[in-house]
Scaffold this active site. Structure first.
Site, mmCIF file in Angstrom:
data_model
loop_
_atom_site.group_PDB
_atom_site.id
_atom_site.type_symbol
_atom_site.label_atom_id
_atom_site.label_comp_id
_atom_site.label_asym_id
_atom_site.label_seq_id
_atom_site.Cartn_x
_atom_site.Cartn_y
_atom_site.Cartn_z
ATOM 1 N N TYR A 121 28.923 -8.327 -31.131
ATOM 2 C CA TYR A 121 28.962 -8.207 -32.608
ATOM 3 C C TYR A 121 28.898 -6.765 -33.076
ATOM 4 C CZ TYR A 121 23.964 -8.414 -31.518
ATOM 5 O OH TYR A 121 22.734 -8.207 -30.959
ATOM 6 N N LYS A 122 28.808 -5.803 -32.134
ATOM 7 C CA LYS A 122 28.787 -4.389 -32.538
ATOM 8 C C LYS A 122 30.232 -3.883 -32.565
ATOM 9 C CE LYS A 122 24.008 -4.068 -31.142
ATOM 10 N NZ LYS A 122 23.052 -3.836 -30.051
ATOM 11 N N ASP A 136 23.563 -2.567 -19.350
ATOM 12 C CA ASP A 136 23.673 -3.159 -20.679
ATOM 13 C C ASP A 136 24.729 -2.348 -21.443
ATOM 14 O OD1 ASP A 136 23.383 -3.647 -23.424
ATOM 15 O OD2 ASP A 136 21.309 -4.315 -23.151
ATOM 16 N N ARG A 192 21.214 6.952 -38.254
ATOM 17 C CA ARG A 192 22.304 6.672 -37.292
ATOM 18 C C ARG A 192 23.603 6.445 -38.029
ATOM 19 N NH1 ARG A 192 21.629 1.749 -33.183
ATOM 20 N NH2 ARG A 192 21.705 0.637 -35.149
ATOM 21 N N PHE A 238 16.754 -0.274 -26.011
ATOM 22 C CA PHE A 238 16.493 -1.218 -27.088
ATOM 23 C C PHE A 238 15.354 -2.148 -26.641
ATOM 24 C CE2 PHE A 238 17.528 -4.985 -29.673
ATOM 25 C CZ PHE A 238 17.532 -4.382 -30.910
HETATM 26 C C1 LIG Z 1 22.119 -4.819 -29.811
HETATM 27 C C2 LIG Z 1 21.386 -4.807 -28.516
HETATM 28 C C3 LIG Z 1 20.798 -5.979 -28.007
HETATM 29 C C4 LIG Z 1 20.840 -7.235 -28.819
HETATM 30 O O1 LIG Z 1 20.216 -8.327 -28.239
HETATM 31 P P1 LIG Z 1 20.384 -9.753 -28.972
HETATM 32 O O2 LIG Z 1 19.803 -10.722 -28.047
HETATM 33 O O3 LIG Z 1 21.853 -9.940 -29.222
HETATM 34 O O4 LIG Z 1 19.658 -9.662 -30.272
HETATM 35 C C5 LIG Z 1 20.206 -5.914 -26.763
HETATM 36 N N1 LIG Z 1 20.166 -4.761 -26.056
HETATM 37 C C6 LIG Z 1 20.708 -3.617 -26.533
HETATM 38 C C7 LIG Z 1 20.651 -2.378 -25.714
HETATM 39 C C8 LIG Z 1 21.317 -3.609 -27.776
HETATM 40 O O5 LIG Z 1 21.833 -2.484 -28.246
#
Ligand SMILES: *Cc1c(COP(=O)(O)O)cnc(C)c1O
Length: 416
Positions: free
Chosen positions: A228-229, A203, A375, A134
């Site tokens: 939040y996921k 992560d 997805r 991400f």
């Molecule tokens: C959802 C996600 C994030 C989200 O980062 P925020 O700071 O909460 O916006 C970061 N890294 C990964 C791999 C994610 O899937």
């Protein structure tokens, strides 16, 4: 349940309903407030609302904040709210509650943790990150490299340990890839990193609450993740960080705020880090977000993670089998090997954006990731096998009728 164990009967709607009937935890779906008529397959982006949350948040806002005001720091024990959340997260991560801190955004938590990890390997100058992660993970790593005068090295996601050498301080990887749903071998990679003298930062954004993680068993060093996921904490809910006990007293994170002080209310001039993982925290905890999260996590109470995993694999297995059987022109990007798969199915198709828009118009909510990926997040606590069946059925109908070619879908929304 492995793919070979799916029978032809399972690929019918009645068969899918029978699979649901055999799920011993099917009633957990009732712990969620799901909109009528919607097939929600986006819990890997924003988890659904647990029914326990609205009342709890209302109580915190009106009672603890409105009536209790500042006294609620003590009377409602807001000061230990993040510890209570950590206690609920810990079993999902295979760690002790006392080794988890919660409070900032994922990106901020990544920054703090990456710097802290790199500082534990002072003679080494390289941070390794995979390019398919991400974007925020890569952006933050670039920022950390600049802040500390280090080099950022992109590894091959197919073989991340090939990037390890004597210069690598930290290998930072996302356990489950957000785009494909592919899952790294966390224990194996951790071991390889340690053999090379590097530390690992995992992560867990797409793992926590969907895939069992055993950080302790793997001997991992650091982990972060959002809530939040699959953890359903609500939009922008606070992220967590885990630090292995053996690193905690040596760790120096860069944002030395008062909440990470050994005695915040001494209001001392000099910063002195709190013992243990508490030193990873920065400022006043987000009480409303933490309260929603605490209530949301109750949906996992008493649920063994291996059983959650079995539910998840059964759903992804069925989704892939139905795509194979009923659709042409889609490439299943998600690994077919269950051991290498998170809790989503990603399909590649050149018209993926229009296809997803057409599905959303039919009430099947997944999402699109550029350039060509549709997805489908299969949150095992509230997605059923019949939902998987119906979603694929809608997808077949969209393709047959050409609904994805509607000119209205030629323009992209800001959030895809
Ligand atoms: C959802 C996600 C994030 C989200 O980062 P925020 O700071 O909460 O916006 C970061 N890294 C990964 C791999 C994610 O899937």
């Amino acid at each position: 349940m492995t793919q070979e164990r799916l029978r032809t009967r399972d690929l019918t709607r009645d068969g899918a309903a029978e699979l649901d009937a055999r799920n011993p935890h099917a009633d957990r779906r009732e712990l969620f407030d799901l909109p009528d008529g919607m097939l929600y397959l986006c819990g890997n982006s924003l988890g659904a609302l647990p029914t326990a949350v609205p009342d709890r948040v209302a109580e915190v806002v009106r009672g603890e904040w409105g009536a209790g005001l500042v006294g609620s720091w003590n009377s409602a024990d807001w000061t230990h709210l993040s510890d209570r959340v950590a206690a609920r997260l810990a079993p999902l991560l295979g760690v002790a509650a006392t080794d988890v801190a919660v409070g900032d955004s994922t990106s901020v938590t990544l920054f703090k943790t990456m710097v802290a990890a790199a500082r534990l390997r002072p003679g080494r100058s390289v941070l390794v990150v995979e390019p398919t992660t991400f974007p925020t993970d890569g952006y933050v790593a670039a920022g950390v490299a600049k802040t500390l005068g280090m080099e950022l090295r992109w590894c091959d996601a197919a073989n991340p340990t090939a990037a390890l050498d004597d210069d690598v301080a930290v290998l930072a990887l996302t356990h489950v890839d957000f785009r494909t749903g592919a899952m790294f071998d966390l224990p194996g990679i951790t071991e390889a990193a340690h053999r090379a003298g590097a530390l690992t930062l995992w992560d867990l954004c797409h793992s926590a609450g969907a895939v069992p993680v055993d950080l302790t068993g793997a001997g991992a060093d650091f982990a972060v993740g959002c809530t939040y996921k699959y953890l359903n904490g609500g939009p922008g809910s606070p992220a967590f960080v885990w630090v292995a006990p053996e690193h905690q007293d040596a760790v120096e994170q860069p944002i030395t705020g008062w909440w990470g002080h050994a005695r915040p209310f001494d209001l001392a001039l000099e910063f002195e880090p709190a013992p243990g993982v508490q030193r990873m925290t920065v400022g006043t905890p987000p009480v409303l977000g933490l309260s929603a999260l605490e209530a949301a996590l109750s949906v996992f109470d008493g649920l063994p993670m291996e059983e959650l995993r079995a539910m998840s694999l059964s759903l992804t297995e069925l989704f892939i089998a139905l795509v194979d059987e009923r659709l042409d022109g889609f490439e299943v990007l998600t690994p077919r090997d269950p051991d290498s798969r998170g809790s989503q199915v990603s399909l590649r198709h050149p018209e993926a954006y229009g296809i997803m828009q057409a599905l959303i118009a039919r009430g099947v909510v997944g999402d699109f990731r550029t350039p060509d990926v549709a997805r489908f997040g299969l949150a095992p606590l509230y997605v059923r096998h019949v939902d998987v069946y119906d979603a694929v059925d809608h997808l077949v109908a969209v393709m047959e009728k050409g609904e994805h070619r509607d000119p209205a879908y030629a323009r992209r929304n800001a959030v895809t």
